[in-house]
Structures are given as C-alpha cells and as structure tokens.
Design an enzyme around this catalytic site. Structure first.
Site, PDB file in Angstrom:
ATOM      1  N   SER A  86       0.686   7.422  -8.637  1.00 30.24           N
ATOM      2  CA  SER A  86       1.084   6.997  -7.298  1.00 30.24           C
ATOM      3  C   SER A  86       0.837   5.495  -7.095  1.00 30.24           C
ATOM      4  O   SER A  86      -0.006   4.883  -7.763  1.00 30.24           O
ATOM      5  CB  SER A  86       0.296   7.795  -6.260  1.00 30.24           C
ATOM      6  OG  SER A  86      -1.080   7.571  -6.458  1.00 30.24           O
ATOM      7  N   CYS A 121       9.545  10.829 -10.034  1.00 28.39           N
ATOM      8  CA  CYS A 121       9.475   9.474  -9.493  1.00 28.39           C
ATOM      9  C   CYS A 121      10.866   8.896  -9.294  1.00 28.39           C
ATOM     10  O   CYS A 121      11.089   8.073  -8.420  1.00 28.39           O
ATOM     11  CB  CYS A 121       8.680   8.586 -10.451  1.00 28.39           C
ATOM     12  SG  CYS A 121       9.339   8.598 -12.130  1.00 28.39           S
ATOM     13  N   GLU A 130       3.562   2.288 -13.816  1.00 23.76           N
ATOM     14  CA  GLU A 130       4.774   3.061 -13.520  1.00 23.76           C
ATOM     15  C   GLU A 130       4.446   3.901 -12.301  1.00 23.76           C
ATOM     16  O   GLU A 130       3.726   4.898 -12.397  1.00 23.76           O
ATOM     17  CB  GLU A 130       5.137   3.959 -14.713  1.00 23.76           C
ATOM     18  CG  GLU A 130       5.402   3.211 -16.012  1.00 23.76           C
ATOM     19  CD  GLU A 130       6.677   2.387 -15.974  1.00 23.76           C
ATOM     20  OE1 GLU A 130       7.490   2.551 -15.041  1.00 23.76           O
ATOM     21  OE2 GLU A 130       6.860   1.554 -16.874  1.00 23.76           O
TER      22      GLU A 130
END
Ligand code: NAD
Length: 479
Positions: free
Chosen positions: A233, A288, A254
């Site tokens: 996150s 994501c 990422e």
C-alpha cells in the site's frame, strides 16, 4: 471459528534451516472465504530478521562468485519443481488468499514464467568497454550485485511478486530476505522449500513470517540490507521510503493505484466489454492495476453501462474451485470494512448503484456506480474490491484530463480506433503503463512494470531489476 485438524504450523527459513520464531509465538492465518484458520505461522521477531539478514550477508561473498551456469541451473530447477508441486501451490493460492481457481492457475503460470525469464538474466550481468582520453589506458565497467536484497510482498499476487523479485535478485548474484504479507505466508514458505530443493546454497534465500507492522522496520532500517523491493500500500510504502532515505538504501516502490480506462465513441464494444469486466472483477478487484475509473464518451455511455451491468450480473461468485468463478472473498475484516465504507459513503452522497453493492458472505457483488463525484472517498482513493465508477465524458480531451486528475499513476488504458488519439493518450497520461485497446490488468516478465506519484517509483521486470539490483564499477588498466 473452525480449526481444521492437521492445520500446518509454518516456520521461518533462515540460513538453510527451518526455525521457530525466537519468541516461540505463532499467529493465525485465516482463509478469507469463511475466516476459518488456514494455518499458523511463526510470529517473526526483530531478532529473527537480524538472523536472516546475517545469514544472507554471510552467504553473499561466495554466492556472488557463483557462475551464470550454476545460477541458471538452480533457477530452471526451481521452475521444474514448481511444475511438480503445481497442485500444492494452486491449492495454497485458493485456500490462503481466496483465489478463484482461474486466478490461481493464471498466477501459477505467470510465476513460472517469472522464474524462467530470470534464468535468462544470469548471462546478462555485463558491463562495457569505454574509450579513454589517456593513451594506453584500457577502460571498462563491470556490473556487480548489491548484496542483501529485502523483498517485501503483498497478499494479492504473492506468487507472481515473489517469483519475479526473488528470482531476479538471485539471478544477478544477490542474496535475499523475504518478508511476506502476514495474510499470505504459506505460499512463501512453499517457495522457500522449492528454492532449497533446487540447490541454492543455504542463506541465499531466507523467509521470516510475521507482522510487517512489528518487524518491517527491523528489515528496512538494517544497514546490512543493500536494496529494498517493496510492493504494497501507498501508506506503508511512504513510511519505508523515509526509512530507506535515511540510510541511503536504494529502493523500488510498487504501490497502490486508481487506474483509469477511457472508452471513446468509436470503440468496438463487443471487444471492449469482456476486457472492461476483466479490468475490475478479476480476483474481486484486489489488483493494484484494476480499473476503478471508466471514462466513456457520451454517445455510447448508456449502452456501455447497460452492457457492463449485464456482464456484472453474470460474473461467477460460486465455488472457488469452479473455473467459472471470478469474484474472490475480500481478504480481511479490515479490507471488507474499507470496501463497505467506500460504497456506503458514495451512496449517501448521491451515487447511483447500477448493480451490486450487496455482500454474499465475505464477497462483495460486482458493483458499478454512476453519478460519482469529487466529495466521495472512492472517487480518489483505492477501494481494492470489485467496485468501479463509470463517468460520462464529452470529448477525448476531457477523458485525458480526467484520467490525469489523480495523485496515483500506475496503469491506464484507452479503447479507440483512432491511432492518433490513442498514441497522444499514451504519451500524455501520467501513468507508468498504458494499454491501447487492452485491459489495465496486464503484465509480462520482461516489461518495465511500475508507476508514478503515489503508485511508487522505479520499475520491476527482468531488465529493470537487473539495473536496480546491481551497480556498475569502473575499472581502468594502464597498459
Ligand atoms: P500492505 O501495505 O498492507 O502490506 C504489504 C507488505 O508490507 C506486507 O508484507 C506487510 O507485512 C508489509 N509491511 C507492513 N508494515 C510494514 C513496515 N512498517 N515495514 C515493512 N513492511 C511492512 O499491502 P497489502 O494489503 O498486502 O496489499 C495491497 C496493496 O498493495 C494495495 O494498495 C495494492 O495496490 C498494492 N499492490 C501494488 C502492486 C504494484 O505492483 N504496484 C502489486 C500488488 C499490490
């Protein structure tokens, strides 16, 4: 709470040995489908992290001098053993994180590709000769591994992430300490056994299971760690980034996304609709790179919403081992509350629920919203569920402007037959990845995968990891 008999108890893998947590404590890992106990795992401590980092550090000098042939052989053996243990890995992805079998099989085959692609890296760790201004000076660069790489992975695609990052780090000569998500330790422990069985020397790969919030800082702040690869996150990523900045530890981040897909009036909806559905419903939207914002040109807006709603009403929500099932349970109570709050907040502030919004057990129905506006939380924040907003736009230019109106910048997509607009979009979208006439959920082993802004920095993939996880050294010889 159901506790199965023979529930496995996972240990840490440090220096080529299975070991309990130094505190002797374990924690429960729940099957998200029904919150039954799936397994217990060692509740790793700061001492366990230090032990794992020390093991990786001491394995490094010998490992960095292994030959490309050795590393390539070990990695290819990892891929072979993965195939032999496919059923076990797929079962784990289903029961530990609630992957429908379709996603589990997809993740397994992607993971396999990641390992094989990494094997090809072993022979590519190379520098170059450099012309010198000094007569008789021979000048060159060599590329060297950094040392100990910390790999911190999320729960949603744990096998894809760990196969890619661990294999690439090992391929170029680094040693690794992995901290898997506390929600998915088993898949990492299975992979550790595979890496060991493939012949990698003790200490080259280590796993500590436990709560990132308790022991993550011990890993990322260690001065013995030479590189951090974090996927998770945005809020945790920002915290880790600050720690790494203090030690000047290089890092790739990422992080989360709020990915847009723009659909222009000339798009072929027969082709677009299944891809649009894939972009948000796969694994129940826990990706994501899921599309959480669709911008659709007004002439086709009603038709798009009608067709999307029809598809959403048919998306499989059955047995996770039924190949038609797409919608996964939302991973945890905390995450379920987040999805519920986002939907409730949007409805309260005037959004229209076209379809969905209800729950079946721990699964949220595929949910399409229109009339979403600025003041609603889900307009700007990542929901991480099968929930997406559809907005009408009056022109391509408005679509680009709205798509860019975000602090995130991970994936993006545009559907149109107009190549000029498509390429203009690709060049002007503030995202790390853009797919023309394809879904935002897309990845390959050798591409530069990653995002900008709140979605992170740096890229991963074979070539990107080769650059990030090695350093050039300049050498001269006076002849
Ligand atoms: P998370 O941030 O809660 O956890 C990720 C990892 O960080 C876990 O291993 C956790 O144990 C660890 N962690 C927690 N606190 C830490 C600390 N202080 N120090 C070090 N590590 C710590 O994320 P999650 O819920 O597991 O995954 C979902 C998130 O990941 C979403 O935001 C999603 O968008 C993102 N994600 C991004 C990508 C990408 O490639 N950009 C891919 C998959 C998931």
């Amino acid at each position: 709470m159901n506790v199965k008999t023979n529930t496995p108890i996972l240990q840490n893998w440090i220096g080529g040995e299975w070991c309990d947590s130094s505190s002797g404590e374990t924690f429960e890992v729940l099957n998200p489908l029904d919150d039954s106990v799936y397994c217990y795992a060692a509740k790793g401590t700061g001492d366990d992290i230090r032990k794992a980092v020390a093991a990786a550090k001491s394995a490094f000098p010998a490992y960095k001098n292994t030959t490309p042939t050795e590393r390539e052989r070990w990695l290819l053996r990892v891929a072979e053993i993965m195939e032999e243990r496919k059923a076990e890995l797929v079962d784990c992805l289903i029961d530990e994180i609630g992957s429908p079998i379709q996603k589990a099989m997809f993740e397994f085959s992607k993971g396999l590709t990641m390992v094989r692609a990494a094997a090809g890296l072993c022979r590519n760790v190379r520098g170059e000769t450099i012309p010198s201004d000094t007569p008789g000076k021979f000048s060159m660069s060599i590329r060297e591994p950094l040392g100990v790489v910390a790999v911190i992975t999320p729960f949603n695609v744990p096998l894809i992430k760990l196969t890619r990052l661990i294999s690439n780090a090992l391929a170029v000569g680094n040693t690794v300490v992995q901290l898997p998500s506390e929600l998915s330790p088993h898949i990492s422990v299975l992979f550790a056994q595979i890496v060991a069985d493939a012949g990698f020397p003790p200490g080259t790969f280590n796993v500590v299971t436990g709560y990132g919030v308790d022991i993550g800082d011990d890993l990322t702040s260690s001065t013995e760690v030479d590189f951090v690869s974090f996927t998770g996150s945005t809020v945790v990523g920002q915290h880790i980034n600050e720690i790494c900045a203090k030690n000047r530890t290089p890092i790739t981040l990422e992080l989360g996304g709020k990915s847009p897909t723009v659909v222009l009036a000339d798009a072929d909806l027969d082709k677009v609709m299944p891809l649009a559905a894939r972009s948000i419903f796969m694994f129940g939207g826990q990706a994501c790179i899921a599309t959480s914002r669709f911008y659709v040109e007004r002439p086709i807006f009603d038709e798009f919403v009608k067709r999307f709603s029809m598809i959403a009403s048919k998306v499989g929500m059955g047995d996770l081992r039924d190949p038609n099932t797409i919608i996964a349970p939302i991973i945890s109570e905390r995450q379920r509350n987040r999805v519920k709050t986002h939907i409730a907040d949007a409805v309260e502030k005037g959004a229209t629920v076209v379809i969905g919004g209800e729950w079946e057990g721990n699964r949220c129905q595929p949910t399409l919203l229109t009339d979403v506006s600025e003041e609603m939380t889900l307009c700007r924040e990542e929901t991480f569920g099968p929930v997406t907003a559809i907005y009408p736009i009056d022109s391509y230019e408005e679509g680009l402007e709205k798509a860019n109106d975000t602090e995130f910048g991970l994936a993006s997509a545009i559907f149109t037959q107009d190549i000029s607009k498509a390429l203009h979009f690709a060049q002007n979208i503030g995202a790390g990845m853009c797919h023309i006439n394809g879904p935002t959920i897309y990845d390959e082993a050798h591409v530069p995968f990653g995002g900008n802004g709140k979605s992170g920095s740096g890229r991963e993939g074979t070539d990107a990891d080769l650059e990030a996880m090695t350093e050039l050294k300049w050498i001269t010889v006076q002849l």
